[in-house]
Design a protein around this motif. Sequence first.
Motif, PDB file in Angstrom:
ATOM      1  N   TRP A 254       0.862  -1.303  -0.105  1.00 54.17           N
ATOM      2  CA  TRP A 254       0.019   0.179   0.030  1.00 54.17           C
ATOM      3  C   TRP A 254       0.897   1.268  -0.101  1.00 54.17           C
ATOM      4  O   TRP A 254       1.619   1.412   0.941  1.00 54.17           O
ATOM      5  N   LYS A 255       0.931   2.168  -1.086  1.00 55.50           N
ATOM      6  CA  LYS A 255       1.579   3.525  -1.003  1.00 55.50           C
ATOM      7  C   LYS A 255       0.614   4.433  -0.983  1.00 55.50           C
ATOM      8  O   LYS A 255      -0.640   4.377  -1.348  1.00 55.50           O
ATOM      9  N   VAL A 256       1.028   5.551  -0.358  1.00 55.46           N
ATOM     10  CA  VAL A 256       0.200   6.628  -0.128  1.00 55.46           C
ATOM     11  C   VAL A 256       0.880   8.144  -0.568  1.00 55.46           C
ATOM     12  O   VAL A 256       2.049   8.078  -0.402  1.00 55.46           O
ATOM     13  N   SER A 257       0.017   8.663  -1.290  1.00 51.91           N
ATOM     14  CA  SER A 257       0.350   9.995  -1.577  1.00 51.91           C
ATOM     15  C   SER A 257      -0.599  11.093  -1.348  1.00 51.91           C
ATOM     16  O   SER A 257      -1.732  10.918  -1.225  1.00 51.91           O
ATOM     17  N   ILE A 258       0.042  12.332  -0.928  1.00 57.85           N
ATOM     18  CA  ILE A 258      -0.742  13.604  -0.730  1.00 57.85           C
ATOM     19  C   ILE A 258      -1.010  14.260  -1.997  1.00 57.85           C
ATOM     20  O   ILE A 258       0.239  14.958  -2.458  1.00 57.85           O
ATOM     21  N   PRO A 259      -2.262  14.167  -2.523  1.00 60.68           N
ATOM     22  CA  PRO A 259      -2.119  15.113  -4.126  1.00 60.68           C
ATOM     23  C   PRO A 259      -1.712  16.457  -4.009  1.00 60.68           C
ATOM     24  O   PRO A 259      -2.372  17.277  -3.346  1.00 60.68           O
ATOM     25  N   SER A 260      -0.645  16.891  -4.728  1.00 65.12           N
ATOM     26  CA  SER A 260      -0.323  18.257  -4.701  1.00 65.12           C
ATOM     27  C   SER A 260      -1.282  19.328  -5.256  1.00 65.12           C
ATOM     28  O   SER A 260      -1.191  20.342  -5.028  1.00 65.12           O
ATOM     29  N   ASP A 261      -2.049  18.778  -6.047  1.00 63.77           N
ATOM     30  CA  ASP A 261      -3.080  19.455  -6.939  1.00 63.77           C
ATOM     31  C   ASP A 261      -4.206  19.806  -5.906  1.00 63.77           C
ATOM     32  O   ASP A 261      -5.209  20.560  -6.500  1.00 63.77           O
ATOM     33  N   GLY A 262      -4.475  19.141  -5.062  1.00 65.04           N
ATOM     34  CA  GLY A 262      -5.773  19.222  -4.266  1.00 65.04           C
ATOM     35  C   GLY A 262      -5.557  19.018  -2.954  1.00 65.04           C
ATOM     36  O   GLY A 262      -5.952  17.830  -2.278  1.00 65.04           O
ATOM     37  N   SER A 263      -4.464  19.886  -2.342  1.00 63.37           N
ATOM     38  CA  SER A 263      -4.332  19.690  -0.637  1.00 63.37           C
ATOM     39  C   SER A 263      -5.362  20.458   0.332  1.00 63.37           C
ATOM     40  O   SER A 263      -5.773  21.432  -0.023  1.00 63.37           O
ATOM     41  N   TYR A 264      -5.883  19.208   0.866  1.00 67.60           N
ATOM     42  CA  TYR A 264      -6.843  19.518   1.631  1.00 67.60           C
ATOM     43  C   TYR A 264      -6.627  18.941   3.209  1.00 67.60           C
ATOM     44  O   TYR A 264      -6.646  17.765   3.138  1.00 67.60           O
ATOM     45  N   ALA A 265      -6.683  19.355   4.377  1.00 63.10           N
ATOM     46  CA  ALA A 265      -6.543  18.918   5.656  1.00 63.10           C
ATOM     47  C   ALA A 265      -7.725  18.936   6.435  1.00 63.10           C
ATOM     48  O   ALA A 265      -8.348  19.895   6.276  1.00 63.10           O
ATOM     49  N   GLN A 266      -7.931  18.259   7.410  1.00 71.62           N
ATOM     50  CA  GLN A 266      -9.012  18.151   8.492  1.00 71.62           C
ATOM     51  C   GLN A 266      -8.337  17.958   9.782  1.00 71.62           C
ATOM     52  O   GLN A 266      -7.720  17.016  10.029  1.00 71.62           O
ATOM     53  N   PHE A 267      -8.343  18.885  10.844  1.00 70.01           N
ATOM     54  CA  PHE A 267      -8.183  18.481  12.017  1.00 70.01           C
ATOM     55  C   PHE A 267      -9.003  18.307  13.079  1.00 70.01           C
ATOM     56  O   PHE A 267     -10.171  19.242  12.713  1.00 70.01           O
ATOM     57  N   TYR A 268      -8.978  17.564  13.894  1.00 71.95           N
ATOM     58  CA  TYR A 268      -9.833  17.409  15.157  1.00 71.95           C
ATOM     59  C   TYR A 268      -9.707  18.160  16.292  1.00 71.95           C
ATOM     60  O   TYR A 268      -8.550  18.745  16.258  1.00 71.95           O
TER      61      TYR A 268
END
Length: 389
Positions: free
Chosen positions: A285-299
């Motif tokens: 399993w490989k994981v990437s954060i898309p550079s063209d759609g950077s979106y984060a949520q914090f609790y």
Amino acid sequence: MTVHRARAAAFAAVLTAAALSLTACGSAGSSATSGDAAKSGAKDAKTATSAADFGGMDGLVAAAKKEGKLHVITLPRDWANYGKIIDGFKAKYGLEVEEENPDGSSQDEINAINSRKGQDRAPDVVDLGSAFALQAVKDGILAPYKVATFDKVPDTMKDANGAAVNDYGGYISIGCDAKKIANCPKTFADLLKPEYKGQVALNGNPTKSGSAFGGVYAAALANGGSLDNVQPGIDFFGKLKQSGNFNPVESTPATIEKGETPISIDWSYLNAGYTDEFKEKGVDWKVSIPSDGSYAQFYNQGVNKWAPHPAAARLWQEYLFSTEGQNLFLGGYATPSTFEALKKDGSLDAAAAAKLPPVEKPFTTFPTVDQINAAKKVVTENWTKAIAG
């Protein structure tokens, strides 16, 4: 692992969801413990806004120990390392921790605060999705409290008086089974390539699931949208459906393991956690954060304004935002809110940090309650039409 889906759904849930049916079982002992706590500090523990009001950390610890316990709610032990965090808190301070409804949602937490005022079984603290935390601050049900490390949390990630403070979170990411996919996608633009036909899935339906809703928001940012305009994200998934790449199966650990959803859009702390979980099962399993759609949520962490164990509640906050607590979140593949400060002073768990997928474009401006509600309305109205064809 289904607990992830329950808590993820809390983020996108309607804020006025029906109240839980909660039986009353108030305890006369709750007022006694609060009184004991007040005697050990300079003021009533329920109104303390920092450890200084207890005469310092030693006073806060003493007051919490007199109360004897902490009541938490909707904290799955396999979510962001909460199992080790709870056990670490108990071991360090010797308090009992009552854990209730780990499969619950942010709305369940809000309902419990409002329906159990004056009861010993009310939650002392809450861990809320962004929309719920902002609304809770507006409604005045969270107690202002600034932990010792309050200044290490970026200003954009906390309420000015400490009523709600981001503690951990993650980015929308693209997970991919490298043994089934020759070239794993790294951006939203990649997902439209013909080679991914029938392979791109979301963790749930964005009208109900927080992770899927986040995926649509991220896709909007990648396609000319904004926090005020989520429609381009819906249009993107419409194109994905038309191209034959969208997989309607809702991604779960089980569907990934079976090979049914080899590409999954989900929170980074869930996708990154799968990397280790699936290694022994033959899934690369490989994981990437898309550079063209950077979106984060914090609790967000908050103290119940009417917490039955107010000192213990505040001690819990101190623990979560301490170097130990923040690094424990990191050990659960979540990004702690004080990440940059820990990195700067050399106290960041480097080994745990190395396991996080790199973020090319950090997300620093978070949507307001009004923006989230507006986006949810658009998604609810238009999602089914976009992918029905």
